[in-house]
Design an enzyme around this catalytic site. Structure first.
Site, short mmCIF file in Angstrom:
data_model
loop_
_atom_site.label_atom_id
_atom_site.label_comp_id
_atom_site.label_asym_id
_atom_site.label_seq_id
_atom_site.Cartn_x
_atom_site.Cartn_y
_atom_site.Cartn_z
N HIS A 12 -8.16 -2.68 4.54
CA HIS A 12 -7.67 -1.40 5.07
C HIS A 12 -7.90 -0.36 3.97
O HIS A 12 -7.53 -0.59 2.83
CB HIS A 12 -6.19 -1.51 5.43
CG HIS A 12 -5.30 -1.86 4.27
ND1 HIS A 12 -4.43 -2.93 4.27
CD2 HIS A 12 -5.14 -1.29 3.05
CE1 HIS A 12 -3.81 -3.00 3.12
NE2 HIS A 12 -4.21 -2.02 2.36
N HIS A 59 2.55 1.06 1.99
CA HIS A 59 2.19 1.68 0.70
C HIS A 59 3.10 2.85 0.35
O HIS A 59 2.67 3.78 -0.32
CB HIS A 59 0.76 2.19 0.73
CG HIS A 59 -0.28 1.15 0.99
ND1 HIS A 59 -0.46 0.55 2.21
CD2 HIS A 59 -1.22 0.60 0.17
CE1 HIS A 59 -1.46 -0.31 2.13
NE2 HIS A 59 -1.93 -0.30 0.92
N HIS A 193 -10.07 -5.09 -5.33
CA HIS A 193 -10.08 -3.67 -5.69
C HIS A 193 -8.95 -3.36 -6.65
O HIS A 193 -7.91 -4.01 -6.64
CB HIS A 193 -10.07 -2.73 -4.48
CG HIS A 193 -8.87 -2.75 -3.57
ND1 HIS A 193 -8.44 -3.87 -2.88
CD2 HIS A 193 -8.00 -1.76 -3.20
CE1 HIS A 193 -7.39 -3.57 -2.14
NE2 HIS A 193 -7.09 -2.28 -2.31
N GLU A 240 -3.58 -7.89 -2.34
CA GLU A 240 -3.33 -7.74 -0.90
C GLU A 240 -3.95 -8.89 -0.10
O GLU A 240 -3.64 -9.05 1.09
CB GLU A 240 -3.90 -6.41 -0.39
CG GLU A 240 -3.15 -5.19 -0.88
CD GLU A 240 -3.81 -3.88 -0.46
OE1 GLU A 240 -3.17 -2.83 -0.59
OE2 GLU A 240 -4.99 -3.89 -0.01
C1 DHB Z 1 -8.00 2.15 -1.11
C2 DHB Z 1 -7.76 0.81 -0.78
C3 DHB Z 1 -6.51 0.40 -0.31
O1 DHB Z 1 -6.18 -0.89 -0.01
C4 DHB Z 1 -5.50 1.33 -0.11
O2 DHB Z 1 -4.34 0.91 0.42
C5 DHB Z 1 -5.72 2.68 -0.44
C6 DHB Z 1 -6.97 3.08 -0.94
C7 DHB Z 1 -9.33 2.61 -1.60
O3 DHB Z 1 -10.24 1.80 -1.87
O4 DHB Z 1 -9.53 3.83 -1.71
FE FE Z 2 -3.94 -1.14 0.36
#
Ligand code: DHB
Ligand code: FE
Length: 279
Positions: A12, A59, A193, A240
């Protein structure tokens, strides 16, 4: 009894909301990502689930750092989306299924998962964007929903092993519900990430692909790692991926892979998609 027809796991990312709002599905940056969903659309058209149980992490829209449940279950008649500050359009609200919500809550507490129940709950991009990717362009969502949140924002976080066990209990809860409903379980988050700090932009393709493979062949594989090890391997937000583990764990029998797609990057994220069907 209700039946779990499959599990869908996906990343997401707020930027997806902008891409949808600006109809960028054919844009070279976005096309490989959006195209990955086509086989899943065909599968959903065929299977036609009645309910989606969506495992995700909030979040800061519904829970903030001052009050952070480890596990939470939505028990509302309706779930609204609201502006999180990303500048993406909000989506129409989602119908709940309160009977299933309370059955899940009771069943999880009986199995010693002391969840928080939420009779009012806003749903953020981690819930809304996967739904918009799975059912694009609809004016009303074709499924009722039950949100299930796992905290991956404020330490301490539940371990991967604990999330897997919660997923197993969630699966038993759904399949012990006296209903003929078809349920799809969706898990959203990951894959690798990191949005902040020295390693911002960190991606680990080798780990992500091994993780995706493990979900069909050896689903408990990632539970060998502590949260600290998962942060090291996948980034601070890569944890996550526990949402994928919980969603996968709801399926107790054999599974068949309907779709797997991996594309780097979407914003800062290695985006992954899997659909697993019960056989
Ligand atoms: C991004 C990824 C995420 O899981 C999130 O919750 C907010 C931003 C991103 O890669 O920008
Ligand atoms: Fe996220």
């Amino acid at each position: 009894m209700a039946k779990i027809v499959g599990a869908i796991t996906t990343s997401h990312v707020p930027a997806i909301g902008k891409a949808i709002a600006n109809s960028l599905q054919q844009d070279p940056y976005w096309k490989p990502f959006f195209d990955g969903f086509k086989p899943v659309h065909a599968w959903l058209d065929r299977v036609k689930p009645d309910i989606a149980v969506v495992v995700y992490n909030d979040h800061g829209l519904n829970f903030f750092l001052d009050k952070m449940p480890t596990f939470a279950v939505g028990a509302a008649a309706e779930y609204r989306n609201a502006d999180e500050g990303w500048g993406i359009p909000t989506v129409p609200s989602f119908k709940g299924d309160q009977k299933l919500s309370w059955h899940i809550a009771e069943s999880l507490v009986n199995e010693e998962f002391d969840i928080t129940t939420c009779q009012e709950m806003l749903v953020d991009h981690a819930f809304t964007l996967p739904m918009a990717l799975l059912w694009p362009g609809v004016s009303a969502w074709p499924v009722r929903t039950v949100p299930v949140c796992i905290n991956t924002v404020q330490f301490p976080l539940p371990s991967a092993s604990r999330c897997y066990k919660m997923g197993e209990a969630l699966g038993r809860a759904i399949e012990s519900w006296d209903s003929d409903a078809k349920v799809v379980v969706i898990g959203t988050g990951g894959l690798s990430h990191q949005l902040d700090g020295e390693r911002a932009g960190f991606i680990n393709k080798e780990f992500d692909l091994a993780f995706m493979e493990s979900l069909t062949t050896n689903p408990k594989w990632a539970t060998q790692y502590s949260i600290a090890e998962l942060v090291e391997k996948t980034g601070t937000q890569g944890v996550e991926l526990v949402m994928w583990l919980a969603a996968r764990a709801t399926m107790k029998g054999a599974v068949r892979k309907v779709q797997g797609n991996y594309h780097v990057p979407i914003s800062n994220t290695a985006s992954g998609l899997m659909a697993l069907e019960a056989v």
